[in-house]
Design a protein around this motif. Structure first.
Motif, mmCIF file in Angstrom:
data_model
loop_
_atom_site.group_PDB
_atom_site.id
_atom_site.type_symbol
_atom_site.label_atom_id
_atom_site.label_comp_id
_atom_site.label_asym_id
_atom_site.label_seq_id
_atom_site.Cartn_x
_atom_site.Cartn_y
_atom_site.Cartn_z
ATOM 1 N N PHE A 100 7.887 2.885 4.393
ATOM 2 C CA PHE A 100 7.828 2.637 2.958
ATOM 3 C C PHE A 100 7.003 3.724 2.294
ATOM 4 N N ALA A 101 7.390 4.063 1.064
ATOM 5 C CA ALA A 101 6.654 5.083 0.343
ATOM 6 C C ALA A 101 6.805 4.861 -1.152
ATOM 7 N N PRO A 102 5.709 4.792 -1.835
ATOM 8 C CA PRO A 102 4.358 4.892 -1.295
ATOM 9 C C PRO A 102 3.845 3.554 -0.768
ATOM 10 N N VAL A 103 2.831 3.651 0.076
ATOM 11 C CA VAL A 103 2.079 2.477 0.509
ATOM 12 C C VAL A 103 0.752 2.552 -0.239
ATOM 13 N N VAL A 104 0.532 1.552 -1.077
ATOM 14 C CA VAL A 104 -0.672 1.504 -1.898
ATOM 15 C C VAL A 104 -1.626 0.474 -1.308
ATOM 16 N N GLY A 105 -2.810 0.913 -0.956
ATOM 17 C CA GLY A 105 -3.840 0.010 -0.473
ATOM 18 C C GLY A 105 -4.675 -0.483 -1.641
ATOM 19 N N VAL A 106 -4.910 -1.784 -1.695
ATOM 20 C CA VAL A 106 -5.756 -2.353 -2.741
ATOM 21 C C VAL A 106 -7.089 -2.716 -2.104
ATOM 22 N N ASP A 107 -8.117 -1.993 -2.504
ATOM 23 C CA ASP A 107 -9.452 -2.197 -1.939
ATOM 24 C C ASP A 107 -10.194 -3.247 -2.754
ATOM 25 N N ARG A 108 -10.123 -4.488 -2.310
ATOM 26 C CA ARG A 108 -10.789 -5.592 -3.010
ATOM 27 C C ARG A 108 -12.295 -5.582 -2.750
ATOM 28 N N THR A 109 -12.763 -4.767 -1.770
ATOM 29 C CA THR A 109 -14.194 -4.712 -1.469
ATOM 30 C C THR A 109 -14.930 -3.807 -2.438
ATOM 31 N N GLY A 110 -14.232 -2.810 -2.983
ATOM 32 C CA GLY A 110 -14.871 -1.854 -3.871
ATOM 33 C C GLY A 110 -15.870 -0.947 -3.177
ATOM 34 N N THR A 111 -15.739 -0.801 -1.871
ATOM 35 C CA THR A 111 -16.669 0.032 -1.113
ATOM 36 C C THR A 111 -15.970 1.283 -0.593
ATOM 37 N N GLU A 112 -16.759 2.304 -0.326
ATOM 38 C CA GLU A 112 -16.194 3.519 0.258
ATOM 39 C C GLU A 112 -15.568 3.234 1.615
ATOM 40 N N SER A 113 -16.208 2.369 2.405
ATOM 41 C CA SER A 113 -15.667 2.076 3.734
ATOM 42 C C SER A 113 -14.366 1.289 3.636
ATOM 43 N N GLY A 114 -14.250 0.387 2.657
ATOM 44 C CA GLY A 114 -13.002 -0.363 2.479
ATOM 45 C C GLY A 114 -11.848 0.560 2.142
ATOM 46 N N ALA A 115 -12.093 1.475 1.216
ATOM 47 C CA ALA A 115 -11.061 2.446 0.844
ATOM 48 C C ALA A 115 -10.717 3.349 2.023
ATOM 49 N N ALA A 116 -11.725 3.788 2.751
ATOM 50 C CA ALA A 116 -11.494 4.660 3.906
ATOM 51 C C ALA A 116 -10.682 3.941 4.976
ATOM 52 N N ASP A 117 -10.953 2.668 5.197
ATOM 53 C CA ASP A 117 -10.195 1.897 6.182
ATOM 54 C C ASP A 117 -8.726 1.796 5.785
ATOM 55 N N LEU A 118 -8.471 1.560 4.501
ATOM 56 C CA LEU A 118 -7.081 1.479 4.033
ATOM 57 C C LEU A 118 -6.372 2.823 4.223
ATOM 58 N N LYS A 119 -7.064 3.911 3.921
ATOM 59 C CA LYS A 119 -6.485 5.249 4.122
ATOM 60 C C LYS A 119 -6.221 5.497 5.602
ATOM 61 N N ARG A 120 -7.178 5.109 6.442
ATOM 62 C CA ARG A 120 -7.031 5.304 7.888
ATOM 63 C C ARG A 120 -5.827 4.543 8.419
ATOM 64 N N CYS A 121 -5.542 3.398 7.831
ATOM 65 C CA CYS A 121 -4.412 2.573 8.283
ATOM 66 C C CYS A 121 -3.079 3.035 7.709
ATOM 67 N N GLY A 122 -3.118 4.039 6.817
ATOM 68 C CA GLY A 122 -1.865 4.617 6.354
ATOM 69 C C GLY A 122 -1.582 4.559 4.871
ATOM 70 N N ALA A 123 -2.510 4.072 4.063
ATOM 71 C CA ALA A 123 -2.266 4.034 2.620
ATOM 72 C C ALA A 123 -2.131 5.454 2.074
ATOM 73 N N HIS A 124 -1.090 5.677 1.290
ATOM 74 C CA HIS A 124 -0.929 6.962 0.624
ATOM 75 C C HIS A 124 -1.924 7.085 -0.533
ATOM 76 N N LEU A 125 -2.236 5.930 -1.126
ATOM 77 C CA LEU A 125 -3.087 5.857 -2.306
ATOM 78 C C LEU A 125 -3.900 4.575 -2.203
ATOM 79 N N VAL A 126 -5.141 4.598 -2.673
ATOM 80 C CA VAL A 126 -5.972 3.395 -2.689
ATOM 81 C C VAL A 126 -6.447 3.155 -4.117
ATOM 82 N N VAL A 127 -6.304 1.918 -4.581
ATOM 83 C CA VAL A 127 -6.788 1.500 -5.896
ATOM 84 C C VAL A 127 -7.658 0.259 -5.715
ATOM 85 N N ARG A 128 -8.513 -0.005 -6.685
ATOM 86 C CA ARG A 128 -9.302 -1.242 -6.635
ATOM 87 C C ARG A 128 -8.551 -2.393 -7.277
ATOM 88 N N ASP A 129 -7.660 -2.065 -8.200
ATOM 89 C CA ASP A 129 -6.893 -3.075 -8.928
ATOM 90 C C ASP A 129 -5.484 -2.536 -9.108
#
Length: 151
Positions: free
Chosen positions: A115-144
């Motif tokens: 699928f493309a794009p895969v958007v990760g939604v970081d509900r934690t609002g932390t750098e590590s949460g966003a990084a984890d989503l990117k590591r798992c394959g998110a093309h883009l990470v948003v908080r909302d």
């Protein structure tokens, strides 16, 4: 134990209901008005009920949930089966279909399904949460998810 957990969840849901994230509702409303078909994908057998109680069921052309998974023999996330079934029902190709997901396993599933794009939604609002989503394959990470609509 499982029956007691089920009963407690159902009672809690009946008493307290469920509230959808406002940004998600805003995005879904804009997509619906633009004629973009959307699917809800969840491993939960309660997904349809939760969507109804949150008042957003009508935003989705289809729902693929835990009941479908059991009936069709689909593997759960991080396997892409649930998302692939949703794309099939929407009559879209995975590479032309976005996945918006807040769980790491869901991001992995979207990426594994092509699928493309895969958007990760970081509900934690932390750098590590966003990084984890990117590591798992998110093309883009948003908080909302409403961030996807732009300014």
């Amino acid at each position: 134990m499982a029956a007691a957990k089920e009963a407690a969840f159902t009672a809690h849901l009946a008493e307290h209901g469920v509230e959808a994230y406002p940004g998600t509702v805003h995005l879904l409303d804009r997509l619906r008005r633009a004629g973009v078909p959307c699917a809800a994908v969840s491993a939960s057998r309660h997904a349809r009920d939760l969507l109804l109680r949150a008042g957003v069921r009508d935003c989705f052309a289809c729902v693929v949930d835990g009941a479908d998974s059991a009936r069709l023999g689909l593997k759960g996330k991080p396997a892409p089966d649930l998302f692939l079934e949703a794309a099939r029902r929407l009559r879209t190709e995975p590479h032309e279909t976005a996945v918006v997901e807040d769980a790491l396993a869901g991001v992995e599933a979207g990426r594994a399904g092509g699928f493309a794009p895969v958007v990760g939604v970081d509900r934690t609002g932390t750098e590590s949460g966003a990084a984890d989503l990117k590591r798992c394959g998110a093309h883009l990470v948003v908080r909302d998810p409403a961030e996807l609509l732009g300014p």
